[in-house]
Scaffold this motif. Sequence first.
Motif, mmCIF file in Angstrom:
data_model
loop_
_atom_site.group_PDB
_atom_site.id
_atom_site.type_symbol
_atom_site.label_atom_id
_atom_site.label_comp_id
_atom_site.label_asym_id
_atom_site.label_seq_id
_atom_site.Cartn_x
_atom_site.Cartn_y
_atom_site.Cartn_z
ATOM 1 N N HIS A 167 -6.623 1.535 2.304
ATOM 2 C CA HIS A 167 -6.119 0.962 1.049
ATOM 3 C C HIS A 167 -6.419 -0.538 1.062
ATOM 4 O O HIS A 167 -6.120 -1.234 2.045
ATOM 5 N N LYS B 25 -5.079 -3.158 -0.101
ATOM 6 C CA LYS B 25 -3.963 -4.065 0.182
ATOM 7 C C LYS B 25 -3.601 -4.052 1.665
ATOM 8 O O LYS B 25 -3.240 -5.099 2.237
ATOM 9 N N VAL C 248 -1.782 4.813 4.739
ATOM 10 C CA VAL C 248 -2.393 3.670 4.058
ATOM 11 C C VAL C 248 -3.891 3.561 4.332
ATOM 12 O O VAL C 248 -4.636 3.017 3.511
ATOM 13 N N ASP D 13 2.327 1.668 -3.453
ATOM 14 C CA ASP D 13 1.323 2.121 -4.422
ATOM 15 C C ASP D 13 1.165 3.635 -4.394
ATOM 16 O O ASP D 13 0.977 4.275 -5.446
ATOM 17 N N PHE D 14 1.211 4.220 -3.210
ATOM 18 C CA PHE D 14 1.098 5.673 -3.103
ATOM 19 C C PHE D 14 2.399 6.375 -3.508
ATOM 20 O O PHE D 14 2.380 7.489 -4.028
ATOM 21 N N ALA E 31 0.829 -1.204 0.000
ATOM 22 C CA ALA E 31 0.000 0.000 0.000
ATOM 23 C C ALA E 31 0.868 1.260 0.000
ATOM 24 O O ALA E 31 0.581 2.231 -0.717
#
Length: 346
Positions: free
Chosen positions: A305, A307, A302, A173-174, A170
Amino acid sequence: MKLAVVLFNLGGPDSVEAIEPFLFNLFNDKAIIGAPQPIRWMLARFISSKRAPVAQEIYGHLGGRSPLLEMTQDQANALREEISLKFGENVEVQTFISMRYWYPMSDDCAEKVKAFEPDHIVLLPLYPQFSTTTSESSIKDWHRAAKKAKINAVTTTVCCYPVNNGFIDAIADFLVPQIEQASQTGKPRILFSAHGLPKKIVDGGDPYQWQVEQTAQAVVEKLNRDGLDWWVSYQSRVGPLEWIGPNTEDEIVRAGKDKVPLIIVPIAFVSEHSETLVELDIEYRELAEEHGVPLYLRTPTVATHPKFIKGLSDIVFNHITQDGDVMPEGKIKLCPNSHSRCICKG
């Protein structure tokens, strides 16, 4: 089977009037100030009254209250749905929130858990990295409240999950799109910023700093980019004691001197609150602009998120087969033996 998952978090004032009593509860915790009573009570009263005006200014940016409870409730709801999908109809799942320094606190939570009559309880701190000042303090207070409420269900405790795949994924991803954005300005520097601790706590065997560094390393490995410029730093330093470092403010000033775009990653926070929305987004951004940092970005926490939530559900699933143990993710002790304050029995 009825499964209760208790989520621990710090808590935050829900009104301007709650700010000073919230601070008092914080500083009256033996895990924060180790002095014996009544000295700790007097210190907590003095510090909270002195810091209340500063805190009121901080929370003024947030409408006079912390958003942490609502965000934690969103996480609790998402986690309940994810666990229910994983277990199916044979398990009734309910999530509960236990805040340490403002409502709903352990006693409130324990009464709700008692009424649910669970067969199994999983205690899950929303602190990925273990510290005596956060996870251990919450866990101890929960057991006090559970004993008072006469809760007898099998209870398993998750002590930490600093390199959980969902948590790391997560964050990555950001972070990836921000690296791409910052790279248009120059080679970016990534600063993994965590809440600091007095150095004497870490020197006394608290594994928090080591675990924070493991999280940052895991994110870097997930990114798999050659020549990445990254550092770990610590924020929110207060008081006269020496704190672990390097200090995030000093690293921002250094980034200005080096004229590099900067990406701040709140590596130890899973929810937005004053340390991210005010300290990182407002105060540190102003510091970066003052010292000529060409670009200042901050990744979101996170939060919910998918995930991250799936990662938490995997941890819960992994722990319900155990009876009364305190274990990290994977049930294997993570911390080197030099970190004597680690409480895991994995």
